[in-house]
Design an enzyme around this catalytic site. Sequence first.
Site, mmCIF file in Angstrom:
data_model
loop_
_atom_site.group_PDB
_atom_site.id
_atom_site.type_symbol
_atom_site.label_atom_id
_atom_site.label_comp_id
_atom_site.label_asym_id
_atom_site.label_seq_id
_atom_site.Cartn_x
_atom_site.Cartn_y
_atom_site.Cartn_z
ATOM 1 N N ARG A 49 -46.715 -99.702 -2.525
ATOM 2 C CA ARG A 49 -46.940 -99.633 -1.085
ATOM 3 C C ARG A 49 -47.527 -100.965 -0.676
ATOM 4 O O ARG A 49 -48.575 -101.310 -1.210
ATOM 5 C CB ARG A 49 -47.918 -98.488 -0.728
ATOM 6 C CG ARG A 49 -48.353 -98.506 0.737
ATOM 7 C CD ARG A 49 -49.280 -97.344 1.059
ATOM 8 N NE ARG A 49 -50.381 -97.212 0.109
ATOM 9 C CZ ARG A 49 -51.425 -98.055 0.049
ATOM 10 N NH1 ARG A 49 -51.507 -99.086 0.854
ATOM 11 N NH2 ARG A 49 -52.379 -97.871 -0.849
ATOM 12 N N TYR A 101 -31.724 -89.394 21.163
ATOM 13 C CA TYR A 101 -31.947 -88.544 19.997
ATOM 14 C C TYR A 101 -33.170 -87.667 20.257
ATOM 15 O O TYR A 101 -34.259 -88.181 20.525
ATOM 16 C CB TYR A 101 -32.129 -89.397 18.748
ATOM 17 C CG TYR A 101 -32.570 -88.587 17.560
ATOM 18 C CD1 TYR A 101 -31.749 -87.593 17.033
ATOM 19 C CD2 TYR A 101 -33.809 -88.773 16.983
ATOM 20 C CE1 TYR A 101 -32.152 -86.823 15.964
ATOM 21 C CE2 TYR A 101 -34.218 -88.016 15.908
ATOM 22 C CZ TYR A 101 -33.390 -87.038 15.410
ATOM 23 O OH TYR A 101 -33.799 -86.270 14.361
ATOM 24 N N ASP A 174 -32.616 -98.295 19.332
ATOM 25 C CA ASP A 174 -32.259 -97.398 18.243
ATOM 26 C C ASP A 174 -30.761 -97.598 18.012
ATOM 27 O O ASP A 174 -29.926 -97.143 18.795
ATOM 28 C CB ASP A 174 -32.581 -95.941 18.609
ATOM 29 C CG ASP A 174 -32.258 -94.969 17.467
ATOM 30 O OD1 ASP A 174 -31.469 -95.330 16.571
ATOM 31 O OD2 ASP A 174 -32.793 -93.845 17.479
ATOM 32 N N LYS A 199 -28.281 -92.181 8.131
ATOM 33 C CA LYS A 199 -26.976 -91.938 8.755
ATOM 34 C C LYS A 199 -25.956 -92.954 8.248
ATOM 35 O O LYS A 199 -25.700 -93.002 7.058
ATOM 36 C CB LYS A 199 -27.140 -91.959 10.279
ATOM 37 C CG LYS A 199 -28.356 -91.154 10.787
ATOM 38 C CD LYS A 199 -28.237 -89.660 10.573
ATOM 39 C CE LYS A 199 -29.503 -88.878 10.890
ATOM 40 N NZ LYS A 199 -30.098 -89.101 12.196
HETATM 41 C C1 LIG Z 1 -31.285 -89.007 12.850
HETATM 42 C C2 LIG Z 1 -31.685 -89.947 13.908
HETATM 43 C C3 LIG Z 1 -32.993 -90.459 13.957
HETATM 44 C C4 LIG Z 1 -34.084 -89.985 13.026
HETATM 45 O O1 LIG Z 1 -33.839 -90.370 11.720
HETATM 46 P P1 LIG Z 1 -34.396 -89.566 10.432
HETATM 47 O O2 LIG Z 1 -33.975 -90.448 9.298
HETATM 48 O O3 LIG Z 1 -33.736 -88.223 10.450
HETATM 49 O O4 LIG Z 1 -35.877 -89.471 10.599
HETATM 50 C C5 LIG Z 1 -33.297 -91.395 14.944
HETATM 51 N N1 LIG Z 1 -32.370 -91.794 15.840
HETATM 52 C C6 LIG Z 1 -31.115 -91.317 15.825
HETATM 53 C C7 LIG Z 1 -30.138 -91.804 16.852
HETATM 54 C C8 LIG Z 1 -30.725 -90.370 14.866
HETATM 55 O O5 LIG Z 1 -29.476 -89.890 14.873
#
Ligand SMILES: *Cc1c(COP(=O)(O)O)cnc(C)c1O
Length: 378
Positions: A49, A101, A174, A199
């Site tokens: 860490r 999201y 994002d 993702k």
């Molecule tokens: C899934 C998602 C997140 C959150 O990500 P996690 O890895 O599940 O915490 C944030 N923004 C978008 C657009 C997402 O699809």
Amino acid sequence: MDKRPETLAAQALHRIDSETGAVIAPVHLATTYARGAGNALIGAHDYLRPEGPTQAHAADILAALEGGAGARLFASGLATAMAVFATLKPGAHVAAQTKMYYGAKKLLHHLESRGALTLTLFDPDEPDALAHAVRPGVTELVWIETPANPLWSLVDIARAADIAHGAGAVLAVDGTCAPPCTTRALDLGADMVMHSATKYLNGHSDVLAGAVITRAQDERWQALCDHHALTGAVPGPFEAWLLIRGLRTLFVRFERQSANGLKVAQALTGHPAISHVLYPGLPDHPGHAIAARQMTGGFGGLLSIRLKGGAEAAARLCASTQVFIQATSIGGVESLIEHRKPIEGPSSPTPDDLVRLSCGIEAADDLIDDLMAALERG
Ligand SMILES: *Cc1c(COP(=O)(O)O)cnc(C)c1O
């Protein structure tokens, strides 16, 4: 030689292990690193860490792909969002989208309810809404998501950057649904871009991780690094190693997912059971002009449909596909289908007749045949 992003990703920055010649970097599981004379570290790391060599390698790849000055990995996308929010002054004003999201929006409301920040939400489909949401000299952060999950509203990043900077605010994007193989938010003027690496970036539905990449190594970057080191919301080495493996195929996966997404969207257009097909790659999508400018490597595999039969028809469709798997999440090589509203809850602006599709890399005709048969069964 200046290599192109496709090459940097496929070769994971061409890092050959200096000790063994291994073409694939080893996964470094060590939690601690030795020191020598004068207590000096032998290598670049001291403790796992905030990060070890495997996490640093993954972060370096992401910085290169986004054209950023610095990158940090976190334990999830939401841990990354939290890191960005934690850099704000107490009670700071934040402008964010009504349609985004739902998890990140829930986190913003949670922080607002605790007095950590104040929030103004703006409709991403109204071109002037952001300019009205920011307060010059007051707003500290503008948070946008494009295309925005799951209605796929498009926001013009360059324009949002002008508005944010004009008000003295920082623009964070994002970029989860538009990875750097199609959109480089920093080149368009954003100050930082964050991803749920869970993702598209990893792409195999087997890693939970997040990342933030910044344009400069400025004060806010330092605050992000402090949060990263002090709170310990970091991924383990094996997750980072799997992420490096996933990133090697990001460009070809995204290309195929974009081709499949477009074919599925076209095939569903005009279907008698469907009222709307929401896909940034369709010319009649409200954000198509922005998407065409901003998503230069494809429109991706994410789309939503709205069913004339309402919530019941949406639920039935999701339960009856045989290729699309009914599960949450997006961006993996296997196609997923989900009835969103029950997941997001009653306060969400997502219509209850909406079904979200995440197209993987399967045969496009299998995806189309599956949806057509499931719609036929009604
Ligand atoms: C899934 C998602 C997140 C959150 O990500 P996690 O890895 O599940 O915490 C944030 N923004 C978008 C657009 C997402 O699809």
